[in-house]
Design a protein around this motif. Sequence first.
Motif, mmCIF file in Angstrom:
data_model
loop_
_atom_site.group_PDB
_atom_site.id
_atom_site.type_symbol
_atom_site.label_atom_id
_atom_site.label_comp_id
_atom_site.label_asym_id
_atom_site.label_seq_id
_atom_site.Cartn_x
_atom_site.Cartn_y
_atom_site.Cartn_z
ATOM 1 N N LYS A 187 28.967 -43.460 50.276
ATOM 2 C CA LYS A 187 31.227 -43.093 49.325
ATOM 3 C C LYS A 187 30.678 -42.673 47.778
ATOM 4 N N PRO A 188 30.328 -41.618 48.344
ATOM 5 C CA PRO A 188 30.145 -40.693 46.823
ATOM 6 C C PRO A 188 31.416 -40.922 45.523
ATOM 7 N N ALA A 189 32.555 -41.603 45.988
ATOM 8 C CA ALA A 189 34.040 -41.918 44.991
ATOM 9 C C ALA A 189 33.129 -43.068 43.991
ATOM 10 N N VAL A 190 32.593 -43.797 44.779
ATOM 11 C CA VAL A 190 32.775 -45.334 44.566
ATOM 12 C C VAL A 190 31.563 -45.457 43.692
ATOM 13 N N ALA A 191 30.454 -44.456 44.202
ATOM 14 C CA ALA A 191 29.134 -44.398 43.697
ATOM 15 C C ALA A 191 29.335 -43.741 41.970
ATOM 16 N N SER A 192 29.976 -42.252 41.962
ATOM 17 C CA SER A 192 30.079 -42.238 40.512
ATOM 18 C C SER A 192 31.022 -43.391 39.989
ATOM 19 N N ALA A 193 31.814 -43.848 40.538
ATOM 20 C CA ALA A 193 33.259 -44.904 39.495
ATOM 21 C C ALA A 193 31.952 -46.204 38.944
ATOM 22 N N ALA A 194 31.500 -46.650 40.143
ATOM 23 C CA ALA A 194 30.342 -47.324 39.324
ATOM 24 C C ALA A 194 29.670 -47.145 38.283
ATOM 25 N N THR A 195 28.696 -45.544 38.290
ATOM 26 C CA THR A 195 28.240 -44.822 37.592
ATOM 27 C C THR A 195 28.653 -45.018 36.276
ATOM 28 N N THR A 196 29.991 -44.747 36.187
ATOM 29 C CA THR A 196 30.863 -44.937 35.041
ATOM 30 C C THR A 196 30.904 -45.848 34.522
ATOM 31 N N VAL A 197 31.151 -47.217 35.419
ATOM 32 C CA VAL A 197 31.404 -47.815 34.942
ATOM 33 C C VAL A 197 30.065 -48.836 33.907
ATOM 34 N N HIS A 198 29.352 -48.527 34.442
ATOM 35 C CA HIS A 198 27.779 -49.026 33.948
ATOM 36 C C HIS A 198 27.576 -47.843 32.256
ATOM 37 N N LEU A 199 27.826 -46.882 32.596
ATOM 38 C CA LEU A 199 27.834 -45.752 31.011
ATOM 39 C C LEU A 199 28.619 -46.743 30.289
ATOM 40 N N ASP A 200 30.329 -46.706 30.193
ATOM 41 C CA ASP A 200 31.068 -46.885 29.607
ATOM 42 C C ASP A 200 30.634 -48.199 29.008
ATOM 43 N N ASN A 201 30.788 -49.670 29.609
ATOM 44 C CA ASN A 201 29.370 -50.696 28.702
ATOM 45 C C ASN A 201 28.542 -50.522 28.139
ATOM 46 N N SER A 202 26.747 -49.750 29.044
ATOM 47 C CA SER A 202 26.193 -49.532 27.703
ATOM 48 C C SER A 202 26.565 -48.856 26.687
ATOM 49 N N LEU A 203 27.147 -47.918 27.064
ATOM 50 C CA LEU A 203 27.625 -47.017 25.554
ATOM 51 C C LEU A 203 28.436 -48.092 24.368
ATOM 52 N N ARG A 204 28.941 -49.205 24.843
ATOM 53 C CA ARG A 204 29.741 -49.946 23.776
ATOM 54 C C ARG A 204 28.186 -50.397 23.537
ATOM 55 N N HIS A 205 27.607 -50.992 24.442
ATOM 56 C CA HIS A 205 26.934 -52.252 23.794
ATOM 57 C C HIS A 205 26.023 -51.617 22.767
ATOM 58 N N LEU A 206 25.564 -50.462 23.163
ATOM 59 C CA LEU A 206 24.789 -50.048 22.137
ATOM 60 C C LEU A 206 25.373 -49.960 20.854
ATOM 61 N N LEU A 207 26.651 -49.233 20.819
ATOM 62 C CA LEU A 207 27.270 -48.848 19.244
ATOM 63 C C LEU A 207 27.646 -50.327 18.991
ATOM 64 N N SER A 208 27.382 -51.338 18.996
ATOM 65 C CA SER A 208 28.438 -52.788 18.896
ATOM 66 C C SER A 208 27.017 -53.563 18.549
ATOM 67 N N THR A 209 26.214 -53.002 18.516
ATOM 68 C CA THR A 209 24.656 -53.772 18.324
ATOM 69 C C THR A 209 23.589 -52.538 17.252
ATOM 70 N N THR A 210 24.711 -51.471 16.829
ATOM 71 C CA THR A 210 23.348 -50.083 16.551
ATOM 72 C C THR A 210 24.606 -49.400 14.919
ATOM 73 N N HIS A 211 25.603 -50.750 14.541
ATOM 74 C CA HIS A 211 26.602 -50.448 13.695
ATOM 75 C C HIS A 211 26.384 -51.216 12.808
#
Length: 211
Positions: A187-211
């Motif tokens: 399921k390409p669309a689902v795989a892409s969406a799941a990847t987007t969720v992971h990347l968004d969460n990862s970025l938020r975590h990094l921003l919250s712990t490095t500022h």
Amino acid sequence: MRASERAYVTLRADIINWHLTPGTVLGEVELSERLGVSRTPIREALAKLTAEGLTEPQSGRGMVVSEISLDHLDELFELRSALECRAAELAAQRCDPEIFLALHHQLTNAGELITAQDPARTDYYQLAGELDIAVDAAVGNHYLTQALKNLRVHLVRVRRLGKDNPTRLRDAAREHAAIALAIAHGKPAVASAATTVHLDNSLRHLLSTTH
């Protein structure tokens, strides 16, 4: 393995793992003595590292380990999103489902790997790396794989800036499991969406712990 390649592999690992921190001066004489090779292979290794953005010349100091700028974190994740989402889509179209079903099972249980006995989270990060390797192999696109390889080097360095958070790592493992399952089910669309969720969460975590 040629002397220059050995020097490159060793220095690259030292930089990525923060054994050589940003701003560290990389003197040819010192490095040649430490690694047991002549200065010519050292120069060749440093040239490759500079091409990857891991080292840079600095006026008055020679070659140094490059700094990490959090100001460019958003830009880094914009590129990561473009490359990894597309890779997930292609993997879902081209993969051996059994490989990703097995990874899904392992990642679902990856929380067990995140323990106080392994503060470096070596086992967890190795498993996450296996997902990357499987995606690259399924995609079968040399240029995309090379672009992802170069990007991941900088992501590993950036990750070291964030505070270790077992809860976030367990969430990330579940997110990786969801990506693996979507790929396994083709399921390409689902795989892409799941990847987007992971990347968004990862970025938020990094921003919250490095500022």
